[in-house]
Design a protein around this motif. Structure first.
Motif, PDB file in Angstrom:
ATOM      1  N   MET A  28       0.861  -1.193   0.000  1.00 23.38           N
ATOM      2  CA  MET A  28       0.000   0.000   0.000  1.00 23.38           C
ATOM      3  C   MET A  28       0.887   1.228   0.000  1.00 23.38           C
ATOM      4  O   MET A  28       1.762   1.368   0.861  1.00 23.38           O
ATOM      5  CB  MET A  28      -0.874  -0.027   1.248  1.00 23.38           C
ATOM      6  N   THR A  29       0.683   2.129  -0.975  1.00 21.08           N
ATOM      7  CA  THR A  29       1.539   3.320  -1.012  1.00 21.08           C
ATOM      8  C   THR A  29       1.049   4.417  -0.081  1.00 21.08           C
ATOM      9  O   THR A  29       1.828   5.242   0.344  1.00 21.08           O
ATOM     10  CB  THR A  29       1.666   3.890  -2.433  1.00 21.08           C
ATOM     11  N   GLY A  30      -0.218   4.462   0.217  1.00 22.32           N
ATOM     12  CA  GLY A  30      -0.745   5.478   1.132  1.00 22.32           C
ATOM     13  C   GLY A  30      -0.826   4.930   2.550  1.00 22.32           C
ATOM     14  O   GLY A  30      -0.787   3.724   2.774  1.00 22.32           O
ATOM     15  N   LEU A  31      -0.946   5.819   3.493  1.00 31.01           N
ATOM     16  CA  LEU A  31      -1.055   5.408   4.896  1.00 31.01           C
ATOM     17  C   LEU A  31      -2.529   5.184   5.222  1.00 31.01           C
ATOM     18  O   LEU A  31      -3.245   6.111   5.606  1.00 31.01           O
ATOM     19  CB  LEU A  31      -0.445   6.463   5.819  1.00 31.01           C
ATOM     20  N   GLN A  32      -2.979   3.972   5.018  1.00 27.35           N
ATOM     21  CA  GLN A  32      -4.366   3.576   5.240  1.00 27.35           C
ATOM     22  C   GLN A  32      -4.378   2.232   5.973  1.00 27.35           C
ATOM     23  O   GLN A  32      -4.724   1.202   5.398  1.00 27.35           O
ATOM     24  CB  GLN A  32      -5.107   3.416   3.907  1.00 27.35           C
ATOM     25  N   PRO A  33      -3.996   2.180   7.235  1.00 26.83           N
ATOM     26  CA  PRO A  33      -3.894   0.897   7.934  1.00 26.83           C
ATOM     27  C   PRO A  33      -5.203   0.130   8.002  1.00 26.83           C
ATOM     28  O   PRO A  33      -5.208  -1.096   8.082  1.00 26.83           O
ATOM     29  CB  PRO A  33      -3.395   1.278   9.322  1.00 26.83           C
ATOM     30  N   ASP A  34      -6.328   0.835   7.934  1.00 27.08           N
ATOM     31  CA  ASP A  34      -7.621   0.160   7.971  1.00 27.08           C
ATOM     32  C   ASP A  34      -7.813  -0.760   6.763  1.00 27.08           C
ATOM     33  O   ASP A  34      -8.527  -1.757   6.846  1.00 27.08           O
ATOM     34  CB  ASP A  34      -8.759   1.169   8.073  1.00 27.08           C
ATOM     35  N   VAL A  35      -7.155  -0.479   5.647  1.00 23.84           N
ATOM     36  CA  VAL A  35      -7.285  -1.320   4.458  1.00 23.84           C
ATOM     37  C   VAL A  35      -6.780  -2.729   4.749  1.00 23.84           C
ATOM     38  O   VAL A  35      -7.414  -3.716   4.369  1.00 23.84           O
ATOM     39  CB  VAL A  35      -6.549  -0.686   3.254  1.00 23.84           C
ATOM     40  N   PHE A  36      -5.673  -2.857   5.451  1.00 24.03           N
ATOM     41  CA  PHE A  36      -5.142  -4.186   5.775  1.00 24.03           C
ATOM     42  C   PHE A  36      -6.103  -4.951   6.679  1.00 24.03           C
ATOM     43  O   PHE A  36      -6.299  -6.155   6.524  1.00 24.03           O
ATOM     44  CB  PHE A  36      -3.770  -4.074   6.445  1.00 24.03           C
ATOM     45  N   ALA A  49       3.182   1.168   4.934  1.00 22.64           N
ATOM     46  CA  ALA A  49       2.925   2.128   3.864  1.00 22.64           C
ATOM     47  C   ALA A  49       4.247   2.535   3.228  1.00 22.64           C
ATOM     48  O   ALA A  49       5.248   2.701   3.915  1.00 22.64           O
ATOM     49  CB  ALA A  49       2.219   3.367   4.422  1.00 22.64           C
ATOM     50  N   TYR A  50       4.211   2.682   1.924  1.00 21.91           N
ATOM     51  CA  TYR A  50       5.394   3.135   1.188  1.00 21.91           C
ATOM     52  C   TYR A  50       5.153   4.598   0.839  1.00 21.91           C
ATOM     53  O   TYR A  50       4.446   4.918  -0.103  1.00 21.91           O
ATOM     54  CB  TYR A  50       5.600   2.271  -0.056  1.00 21.91           C
ATOM     55  N   ARG A  51       5.720   5.468   1.668  1.00 18.63           N
ATOM     56  CA  ARG A  51       5.480   6.903   1.557  1.00 18.63           C
ATOM     57  C   ARG A  51       6.796   7.649   1.601  1.00 18.63           C
ATOM     58  O   ARG A  51       7.760   7.187   2.208  1.00 18.63           O
ATOM     59  CB  ARG A  51       4.607   7.371   2.723  1.00 18.63           C
ATOM     60  N   PRO A  52       6.814   8.843   1.001  1.00 20.04           N
ATOM     61  CA  PRO A  52       8.027   9.665   1.075  1.00 20.04           C
ATOM     62  C   PRO A  52       8.438   9.899   2.524  1.00 20.04           C
ATOM     63  O   PRO A  52       7.606  10.066   3.403  1.00 20.04           O
ATOM     64  CB  PRO A  52       7.600  10.974   0.406  1.00 20.04           C
ATOM     65  N   ALA A  53       9.729   9.853   2.768  1.00 15.88           N
ATOM     66  CA  ALA A  53      10.347  10.126   4.071  1.00 15.88           C
ATOM     67  C   ALA A  53      10.224   8.981   5.070  1.00 15.88           C
ATOM     68  O   ALA A  53      10.708   9.104   6.185  1.00 15.88           O
ATOM     69  CB  ALA A  53       9.823  11.426   4.683  1.00 15.88           C
ATOM     70  N   PHE A  54       9.603   7.890   4.692  1.00 17.17           N
ATOM     71  CA  PHE A  54       9.518   6.739   5.589  1.00 17.17           C
ATOM     72  C   PHE A  54      10.282   5.572   4.980  1.00 17.17           C
ATOM     73  O   PHE A  54       9.852   5.004   3.980  1.00 17.17           O
ATOM     74  CB  PHE A  54       8.054   6.326   5.818  1.00 17.17           C
ATOM     75  N   TYR A  55      11.399   5.232   5.561  1.00 18.37           N
ATOM     76  CA  TYR A  55      12.214   4.109   5.088  1.00 18.37           C
ATOM     77  C   TYR A  55      12.492   4.234   3.592  1.00 18.37           C
ATOM     78  O   TYR A  55      12.307   3.293   2.832  1.00 18.37           O
ATOM     79  CB  TYR A  55      11.545   2.769   5.413  1.00 18.37           C
ATOM     80  N   ALA A  56      12.926   5.408   3.181  1.00 22.46           N
ATOM     81  CA  ALA A  56      13.114   5.698   1.764  1.00 22.46           C
ATOM     82  C   ALA A  56      14.569   5.628   1.313  1.00 22.46           C
ATOM     83  O   ALA A  56      14.842   5.829   0.133  1.00 22.46           O
ATOM     84  CB  ALA A  56      12.541   7.073   1.436  1.00 22.46           C
ATOM     85  N   SER A  57      15.499   5.318   2.219  1.00 18.60           N
ATOM     86  CA  SER A  57      16.898   5.227   1.795  1.00 18.60           C
ATOM     87  C   SER A  57      17.049   4.068   0.818  1.00 18.60           C
ATOM     88  O   SER A  57      16.221   3.161   0.766  1.00 18.60           O
ATOM     89  CB  SER A  57      17.818   5.022   3.000  1.00 18.60           C
ATOM     90  N   GLU A  58      18.122   4.082   0.067  1.00 20.37           N
ATOM     91  CA  GLU A  58      18.373   2.981  -0.872  1.00 20.37           C
ATOM     92  C   GLU A  58      18.440   1.652  -0.133  1.00 20.37           C
ATOM     93  O   GLU A  58      17.880   0.652  -0.588  1.00 20.37           O
ATOM     94  CB  GLU A  58      19.663   3.231  -1.655  1.00 20.37           C
ATOM     95  N   THR A  59      19.096   1.638   1.023  1.00 15.54           N
ATOM     96  CA  THR A  59      19.201   0.408   1.819  1.00 15.54           C
ATOM     97  C   THR A  59      17.821  -0.081   2.246  1.00 15.54           C
ATOM     98  O   THR A  59      17.512  -1.268   2.130  1.00 15.54           O
ATOM     99  CB  THR A  59      20.080   0.652   3.063  1.00 15.54           C
ATOM    100  N   ASP A  60      16.982   0.827   2.734  1.00 16.52           N
ATOM    101  CA  ASP A  60      15.634   0.443   3.160  1.00 16.52           C
ATOM    102  C   ASP A  60      14.800  -0.057   1.988  1.00 16.52           C
ATOM    103  O   ASP A  60      14.054  -1.031   2.128  1.00 16.52           O
ATOM    104  CB  ASP A  60      14.930   1.630   3.824  1.00 16.52           C
ATOM    105  N   GLN A  61      14.921   0.585   0.834  1.00 21.48           N
ATOM    106  CA  GLN A  61      14.165   0.147  -0.333  1.00 21.48           C
ATOM    107  C   GLN A  61      14.599  -1.250  -0.779  1.00 21.48           C
ATOM    108  O   GLN A  61      13.766  -2.101  -1.077  1.00 21.48           O
ATOM    109  CB  GLN A  61      14.339   1.132  -1.489  1.00 21.48           C
ATOM    110  N   GLY A  85       4.581  11.390  -5.363  1.00 19.61           N
ATOM    111  CA  GLY A  85       5.504  11.409  -4.221  1.00 19.61           C
ATOM    112  C   GLY A  85       6.132  10.050  -3.988  1.00 19.61           C
ATOM    113  O   GLY A  85       7.327   9.937  -3.706  1.00 19.61           O
ATOM    114  N   PHE A  86       5.341   8.987  -4.132  1.00 13.62           N
ATOM    115  CA  PHE A  86       5.841   7.621  -3.988  1.00 13.62           C
ATOM    116  C   PHE A  86       6.927   7.351  -5.021  1.00 13.62           C
ATOM    117  O   PHE A  86       8.010   6.866  -4.702  1.00 13.62           O
ATOM    118  CB  PHE A  86       4.669   6.638  -4.144  1.00 13.62           C
ATOM    119  N   ARG A  87       6.680   7.690  -6.255  1.00 13.79           N
ATOM    120  CA  ARG A  87       7.643   7.420  -7.336  1.00 13.79           C
ATOM    121  C   ARG A  87       8.932   8.217  -7.171  1.00 13.79           C
ATOM    122  O   ARG A  87      10.006   7.704  -7.425  1.00 13.79           O
ATOM    123  CB  ARG A  87       7.002   7.688  -8.687  1.00 13.79           C
ATOM    124  N   ARG A  88       8.813   9.467  -6.747  1.00 15.29           N
ATOM    125  CA  ARG A  88      10.018  10.294  -6.552  1.00 15.29           C
ATOM    126  C   ARG A  88      10.826   9.828  -5.342  1.00 15.29           C
ATOM    127  O   ARG A  88      12.046   9.766  -5.399  1.00 15.29           O
ATOM    128  CB  ARG A  88       9.623  11.759  -6.358  1.00 15.29           C
TER     129      ARG A  88
END
Length: 111
Positions: A28-36, A49-61, A85-88
């Protein structure tokens, strides 16, 4: 319904129930925990959630992609309002998604 996103995804939850295993996970790219919770599936790649600024380093990815490869992840939910934002911010994860998944549906979320 906890959110308008959850309500818009009602047909998706029925599809997930019919067409995937309880052991399958979702991206899930957005922060929607209710979806899970409503889909009754876990989150993939070790990230809710896969969002900008959260675990976005190359190592984390790379770590997230390795986890996804080790899991059964049949579906990815890309929140359209957050797609750019997700793609960037997460280009490696976005490239992995583009390479391994095909668009299934666009589900509009009412304002």
């Amino acid at each position: 319904m906890p959110s308008r996103n959850s309500e818009a995804l009602l047909p998706f939850y029925a599809y997930v129930e019919r067409c995937t295993s309880p052991r399958d996970r979702l991206v899930m790219t957005g922060l929607q925990p209710d979806v899970f919770v409503l889909a009754n599936r876990g989150f993939a790649g070790g990230q809710m959630a896969y969002r900008p600024a959260f675990y976005a380093s190359e190592t984390d990815q790379r770590k997230a992609i390795a986890r996804m490869q080790a899991q059964s992840v049949p579906l990815v939910i890309v929140a359209l309002e957050e797609e750019d934002g997700f793609r960037r911010a997460l280009p490696l994860v976005a490239a992995y998604v583009d390479q391994h998944y095909e668009p299934l549906a666009k589900i509009p979320v009412p304002d």
